[in-house]
Design a protein around this motif. Structure first.
Motif, PDB file in Angstrom:
ATOM      1  N   ILE A 191      -8.635   8.464  -2.011  1.00 48.57           N
ATOM      2  CA  ILE A 191      -8.843   7.744  -3.278  1.00 48.57           C
ATOM      3  C   ILE A 191      -8.112   6.416  -3.151  1.00 48.57           C
ATOM      4  CG2 ILE A 191      -8.176   7.677  -5.718  1.00 48.57           C
ATOM      5  CD1 ILE A 191      -8.440  10.730  -5.787  1.00 48.57           C
ATOM      6  N   VAL A 192      -8.784   5.308  -3.441  1.00 49.15           N
ATOM      7  CA  VAL A 192      -8.095   4.009  -3.438  1.00 49.15           C
ATOM      8  C   VAL A 192      -8.169   3.432  -4.839  1.00 49.15           C
ATOM      9  CG1 VAL A 192     -10.131   2.670  -2.666  1.00 49.15           C
ATOM     10  CG2 VAL A 192      -7.833   1.763  -2.302  1.00 49.15           C
ATOM     11  N   THR A 193      -7.030   2.937  -5.328  1.00 49.25           N
ATOM     12  CA  THR A 193      -7.042   2.446  -6.702  1.00 49.25           C
ATOM     13  C   THR A 193      -5.908   1.460  -6.987  1.00 49.25           C
ATOM     14  OG1 THR A 193      -7.288   3.175  -9.012  1.00 49.25           O
ATOM     15  CG2 THR A 193      -5.710   4.392  -7.655  1.00 49.25           C
ATOM     16  N   THR A 194      -5.929   0.936  -8.205  1.00 49.40           N
ATOM     17  CA  THR A 194      -4.971  -0.104  -8.603  1.00 49.40           C
ATOM     18  C   THR A 194      -3.573   0.492  -8.774  1.00 49.40           C
ATOM     19  OG1 THR A 194      -5.289   0.323 -10.959  1.00 49.40           O
ATOM     20  CG2 THR A 194      -6.803  -1.255  -9.931  1.00 49.40           C
ATOM     21  N   ALA A 200       0.835  -1.202   0.000  1.00 53.45           N
ATOM     22  CA  ALA A 200       0.000   0.000   0.000  1.00 53.45           C
ATOM     23  C   ALA A 200       0.871   1.254   0.000  1.00 53.45           C
ATOM     24  CB  ALA A 200      -0.898   0.027   1.234  1.00 53.45           C
ATOM     25  N   ASN A 201       0.666   2.092  -0.995  1.00 52.55           N
ATOM     26  CA  ASN A 201       1.413   3.341  -1.078  1.00 52.55           C
ATOM     27  C   ASN A 201       0.480   4.510  -0.748  1.00 52.55           C
ATOM     28  OD1 ASN A 201       2.657   5.494  -3.587  1.00 52.55           O
ATOM     29  ND2 ASN A 201       3.811   4.880  -1.790  1.00 52.55           N
ATOM     30  N   ARG A 223      -2.540   3.819  -3.197  1.00 50.58           N
ATOM     31  CA  ARG A 223      -2.273   3.048  -4.418  1.00 50.58           C
ATOM     32  C   ARG A 223      -1.838   1.631  -4.064  1.00 50.58           C
ATOM     33  NH1 ARG A 223       3.302   4.181  -7.786  1.00 50.58           N
ATOM     34  NH2 ARG A 223       3.327   2.222  -8.939  1.00 50.58           N
ATOM     35  N   GLU A 224      -2.450   0.648  -4.723  1.00 47.17           N
ATOM     36  CA  GLU A 224      -1.989  -0.740  -4.560  1.00 47.17           C
ATOM     37  C   GLU A 224      -0.610  -0.820  -5.211  1.00 47.17           C
ATOM     38  OE1 GLU A 224      -1.200  -4.712  -4.389  1.00 47.17           O
ATOM     39  OE2 GLU A 224      -1.176  -3.614  -6.259  1.00 47.17           O
TER      40      GLU A 224
END
Ligand code: NAD
Length: 363
Positions: free
Chosen positions: A242-245, A105-106, A136-137
């Motif tokens: 915001i969470v995303t790939t 997780a970044n 960011r994943e």
């Protein structure tokens, strides 16, 4: 007995050692004010490690990173190593650290300090008070999926292949981090995907929705990545977390960070189940290395994030942020954030000002 924390410090190349020196200066003040012990163990990484040990991520450095409570990294890379074999380039050390430490997780906050509102390329009213976090994943998705590579079709044409792949558990664990982060902020998560086109991210959306059912205190929304890229410049203040790939996060976090004006201001945290690494988002800036021109605030705030996420001392992070704010309000500026009428300072003097502010403000 005082609390003891073991921190592996990796200065790296270019401005890395300069900005790390200022973060260490501030950490020493925090240590004495809190009555804790910070064992700061320095190890070579990147080009410096290649010179010293023939590899950008020597075994000893990796072992020290594994054993530490947290890792603080400066930056790696530089023109000197641009022609060496790809596997030995300084930047390979970053990938090695992320994958070996399982840093999935970044976290990249994009927060604009009031005094720097004018430094953004967007209108002040669009960015004033901006405070968003991109989660960011970092260890999955299209950057790691198999099969990958370049082969040939039956007709002899070259064909490039990368694979976007996520398992449910990978999505759940990054959702967990995003929800935990949001809980300490404004309790809003926007999950960004391309569910209308990519099945993998359709599943991503489903898993996030399932996860959210047990976390009703967080307001969840969804957005397609193309719209998110547009909304970030149209009305960025609508976002909290915001969470995303991996790939979407790579692009959106750079976009979000530039809303704040300077790359020299932005910290980051990379978290895993057992390990964590903190680093500024900028690189080694060879163009200004060794000239006392680098802005150390991104690295100092990265050390602040370490207190928040690894050492359970959010108060230290908050104090540090308040000190940075007051030093900027007082008009002190490194060259990258300089504007008319402000007081120019170098990397070292900026570090001194923050250290002095922490000395005064930390109870
Ligand atoms: P960079 O981030 O090093 O520099 C981009 C521009 O921003 C330069 O003009 C630089 O002077 C300025 N800048 C960066 N950090 C600054 C700071 N703290 N204060 C003031 N100005 C700052 O990116 P680049 O020039 O594309 O890359 C240089 C080297 O860094 C390359 O070898 C690259 O591979 C490496 N790199 C490393 C990391 C990392 O270690 N995490 C990240 C990005 C790039």
């Amino acid at each position: 007995m005082s609390e003891v924390f073991n921190i592996t410090v990796l200065p790296g190349d270019g401005i890395g050692p300069e900005v790390i020196a200022e973060a260490v200066k501030v950490l020493r003040v925090i240590e004495s004010k809190l009555g804790i012990t910070l064992n700061l163990n320095e190890h070579p990484v990147g080009g410096a490690a290649y010179e010293a040990a023939g590899h950008p991520l020597p075994e000893e450095t990796l072992a020290a990173a594994r054993e530490a409570d947290a890792v603080l990294l400066g930056a790696v890379g530089g023109p000197k190593w641009e022609t060496i074999d790809f596997s030995l380039r300084p930047e390979r050390a970053l990938l090695g650290l992320r994958s070996s430490l399982g840093l999935f997780a970044n976290l990249r906050p994009a927060k604009i300090f009031k005094a720097l509102t004018g430094a953004s390329t967007l209108k002040p009213e669009v960015v004033e008070g901006l405070d968003i976090m991109v989660v960011r994943e970092l260890t999955g998705g299209i950057y790691f999926g198999q099969p990958r590579g370049i082969d040939k079709t039956e007709s002899g044409e070259r064909r490039g292949i990368n694979t976007l792949v996520y398992t449910e558990s990978e999505v759940r664990r990054i959702a967990q981090i995003a929800f935990d982060v949001a809980r300490k902020r404004n309790k809003k998560v926007c999950s960004v995907d391309k569910a209308n086109v990519l099945e993998c991210t359709g599943m991503w959306r489903d898993v996030v929705i399932e996860f959210a059912q047990d976390h009703a205190d967080i307001e969840l929304s969804h957005m397609y990545v193309d719209n998110a890229a547009m909304q970030l410049v149209r009305n960025p203040k609508q976002f909290d977390v915001i969470v995303t790939t991996n790939m979407f996060g790579d692009i959106l976090s750079d976009e979000a960070s530039m809303l704040t004006g300077s790359i020299g201001m932005l910290p980051s945290a990379s978290l895993g189940e057992k390990h964590a690494m903190y680093e500024p988002i900028h690189g080694s800036a060879p163009d200004i290395a060794g000239q006392d021109k680098a802005n150390p605030l991104a690295t100092i705030m990265s050390a602040g994030m370490m207190f928040k996420y690894s050492l359970n001392r959010e108060d230290v992070y908050n104090t540090l942020e308040a000190v940075v704010e007051s030093v900027l309000d007082a008009g002190y500026r490194t060259p990258d954030i300089m504007s008319e009428g402000m007081q120019p300072v170098g990397c070292r003097e900026m570090g001194d000002l923050i250290a002095q502010g922490v000395e005064e403000k930390l109870a």
